[in-house]
Write a protein that holds these residues in place. Structure first.
Motif, PDB file in Angstrom:
ATOM      1  N   SER A  27     -50.133 -63.892-141.293  1.00  0.00           N
ATOM      2  CA  SER A  27     -49.062 -64.766-141.057  1.00  0.00           C
ATOM      3  C   SER A  27     -47.519 -64.220-141.328  1.00  0.00           C
ATOM      4  N   THR A  28     -46.541 -64.791-141.047  1.00  0.00           N
ATOM      5  CA  THR A  28     -45.200 -64.364-141.158  1.00  0.00           C
ATOM      6  C   THR A  28     -44.700 -65.013-142.577  1.00  0.00           C
ATOM      7  N   SER A  29     -45.281 -65.781-143.415  1.00  0.00           N
ATOM      8  CA  SER A  29     -44.702 -66.499-144.423  1.00  0.00           C
ATOM      9  C   SER A  29     -44.371 -65.735-145.524  1.00  0.00           C
ATOM     10  N   VAL A  47     -45.884 -73.424-155.300  1.00  0.00           N
ATOM     11  CA  VAL A  47     -45.688 -72.071-154.537  1.00  0.00           C
ATOM     12  C   VAL A  47     -45.054 -72.157-153.441  1.00  0.00           C
ATOM     13  N   LEU A  48     -44.347 -70.985-153.113  1.00  0.00           N
ATOM     14  CA  LEU A  48     -43.459 -70.891-152.090  1.00  0.00           C
ATOM     15  C   LEU A  48     -43.902 -69.580-151.380  1.00  0.00           C
ATOM     16  N   GLY A  49     -43.581 -69.611-149.952  1.00  0.00           N
ATOM     17  CA  GLY A  49     -43.569 -68.269-149.293  1.00  0.00           C
ATOM     18  C   GLY A  49     -42.287 -67.424-149.239  1.00  0.00           C
ATOM     19  N   ASP A  50     -42.236 -66.189-149.325  1.00  0.00           N
ATOM     20  CA  ASP A  50     -41.025 -65.226-149.528  1.00  0.00           C
ATOM     21  C   ASP A  50     -40.360 -65.575-148.218  1.00  0.00           C
ATOM     22  N   SER A  51     -40.857 -65.905-147.288  1.00  0.00           N
ATOM     23  CA  SER A  51     -40.000 -66.212-145.988  1.00  0.00           C
ATOM     24  C   SER A  51     -39.730 -67.719-146.027  1.00  0.00           C
ATOM     25  N   ARG A  52     -39.029 -68.109-146.810  1.00  0.00           N
ATOM     26  CA  ARG A  52     -38.968 -69.542-147.187  1.00  0.00           C
ATOM     27  C   ARG A  52     -38.620 -70.473-145.940  1.00  0.00           C
ATOM     28  N   ASP A  53     -37.823 -69.946-145.065  1.00  0.00           N
ATOM     29  CA  ASP A  53     -37.646 -70.936-143.806  1.00  0.00           C
ATOM     30  C   ASP A  53     -38.906 -70.782-142.812  1.00  0.00           C
ATOM     31  N   GLU A  99     -43.189 -62.375-145.229  1.00  0.00           N
ATOM     32  CA  GLU A  99     -42.061 -61.531-144.912  1.00  0.00           C
ATOM     33  C   GLU A  99     -41.024 -61.368-145.758  1.00  0.00           C
ATOM     34  N   ASP A 100     -40.127 -60.058-145.981  1.00  0.00           N
ATOM     35  CA  ASP A 100     -40.904 -58.766-145.888  1.00  0.00           C
ATOM     36  C   ASP A 100     -41.720 -58.405-146.908  1.00  0.00           C
ATOM     37  N   THR A 101     -42.004 -59.051-147.817  1.00  0.00           N
ATOM     38  CA  THR A 101     -42.412 -58.731-149.025  1.00  0.00           C
ATOM     39  C   THR A 101     -44.030 -58.151-148.246  1.00  0.00           C
ATOM     40  N   LEU A 102     -44.739 -59.124-147.469  1.00  0.00           N
ATOM     41  CA  LEU A 102     -45.810 -58.748-146.895  1.00  0.00           C
ATOM     42  C   LEU A 102     -45.617 -58.879-145.604  1.00  0.00           C
ATOM     43  N   LEU A 103     -46.264 -58.050-144.621  1.00  0.00           N
ATOM     44  CA  LEU A 103     -46.085 -58.181-143.265  1.00  0.00           C
ATOM     45  C   LEU A 103     -47.481 -58.573-142.436  1.00  0.00           C
ATOM     46  N   VAL A 104     -47.530 -59.284-141.453  1.00  0.00           N
ATOM     47  CA  VAL A 104     -48.715 -59.420-140.585  1.00  0.00           C
ATOM     48  C   VAL A 104     -49.210 -57.924-140.432  1.00  0.00           C
ATOM     49  N   SER A 151     -42.342 -70.945-143.650  1.00  0.00           N
ATOM     50  CA  SER A 151     -43.673 -70.939-144.643  1.00  0.00           C
ATOM     51  C   SER A 151     -43.774 -72.472-144.925  1.00  0.00           C
ATOM     52  N   ALA A 152     -45.320 -72.851-144.597  1.00  0.00           N
ATOM     53  CA  ALA A 152     -45.811 -74.025-145.036  1.00  0.00           C
ATOM     54  C   ALA A 152     -46.337 -73.468-146.620  1.00  0.00           C
TER      55      ALA A 152
END
Length: 328
Positions: free
Chosen positions: A49-51, A279-285, A53-58, A287-288
């Protein structure tokens, strides 16, 4: 001098059998070693998933170290050489998953921002632990509000923003960009202002804790539970700790007209048995994460992400060679 002793050649069938047995031992040993390495030390995960991004990409394949926090064997955790730390990108079993075996719950990957005992809040998209701001990940993607004239598609493409800008009104736009991309966009002709996009009230409300109705951009404060930490049960703590006690502490808790019951007995406090993380995803907007479903118990943590060992771009049907070997 004694005559040399002649060595009779072994029958061909016996030689073949001995060679086969030797190969079986070598292959079997290699398989056992690989299995032990997978169980005790390293494992690979594909980003779906994109959650992050851009630290890790699909399509990124990430190498995970189980040895950092201690591998889990048959429901027990062996000693590790490190504790989960703020800023670590960790893989864990999805806490809301209902599978009775924790180890078989869906694996998720997010960044740890809140440690056991932290008082954590988000103000205007910035994470705070106590009064101290926590730096956002440099490669993290977020939404930005843009006022003015939108640059041409060619310019957006050169900035890596093609398809990542949406119209929000006359002369107003919302862009999904990293910090570096946003800085470059702000310098383009016609762009009058660029700032973090803050959701209006009611847009994208956080689901945890359910009664609070926090915004995803302005959240908390919440106190992250810690092993051995005792919390008073009251109106403020109840929405935060109820699911923790019931789902992860193996205890029953009930609120009555007379007060609280823990394991069927009146109680004013509860003490946690294990550590938890926010915890948070790096793509904060996009991310679940803990804002949506709550804390990650330590017994759900699998290990620490170390880096990308392979990356496949499904759209382009090609390897992203520039990401191979990239650290997290």
């Amino acid at each position: 001098m004694a005559d040399p002793v002649a060595v009779a050649p072994a029958p061909a069938g016996r030689t073949s059998a001995a060679a086969l047995a030797g190969w079986v031992r070598v292959i079997g040993g290699a398989i056992l070693f690989a299995l032990a390495l997978r169980v005790l030390a390293f494992e690979a995960y594909r980003i779906p998933s994109t959650s992050m991004e851009d630290t890790l990409l699909v399509g990124d394949f990430v190498l995970l170290s189980k040895a950092h926090y201690g591998p889990r064997i048959a429901g027990h955790r062996l000693p590790g050489f490190d504790d989960p730390d703020r800023g670590d990108v960790a893989v864990f079993n999805y806490p809301p998953d209902l599978h009775p075996d924790v180890g078989r719950r869906t694996p998720y990957i997010k960044r740890i921002v809140g440690l056991p005992g932290d008082t954590l809040a988000i103000r205007g998209k910035t994470v705070y632990v106590g009064a101290e701001a926590v730096a956002s990940p440099q490669a993290g993607r977020r939404l930005w509000a843009l006022d003015g004239r939108l640059p041409t598609e060619e310019v957006l493409d050169s900035l890596g923003l093609s398809g990542r800008v949406q119209r929000a009104g006359p002369g107003a736009w919302v862009a999904s960009a990293t910090r570096a991309e946003a800085d470059a966009l702000s310098l383009e002709e016609g762009v009058e202002s660029l700032r973090p996009y803050l959701r209006p009230p009611g847009d994208g409300s956080a689901a945890f804790p359910a009664a609070a109705r926090y915004s995803l951009d302005d959240y908390g404060p919440v106190v992250v539970p810690a092993a051995g930490r005792t919390v008073r049960l009251d109106d403020a703590s109840w929405p935060v700790v109820r699911s923790v006690i019931e789902r992860f502490e193996g205890r029953t808790v009930e609120r009555t007209a007379a007060g609280f019951l823990v394991d069927g007995r009146p109680a004013e406090t509860v003490t946690f048995a294990q550590d938890y993380y926010f915890v948070l995803g790096d793509s904060r907007d996009d991310s679940a994460d803990s804002r949506t479903w709550g804390f990650v118990p330590f017994d759900h943590v699998i290990g620490k992400a170390l880096g990308v060992y392979f990356s496949w771009d499904e759209d382009a049907r090609s390897v992203r060679w520039g990401r191979v070997g990239k650290g997290v």
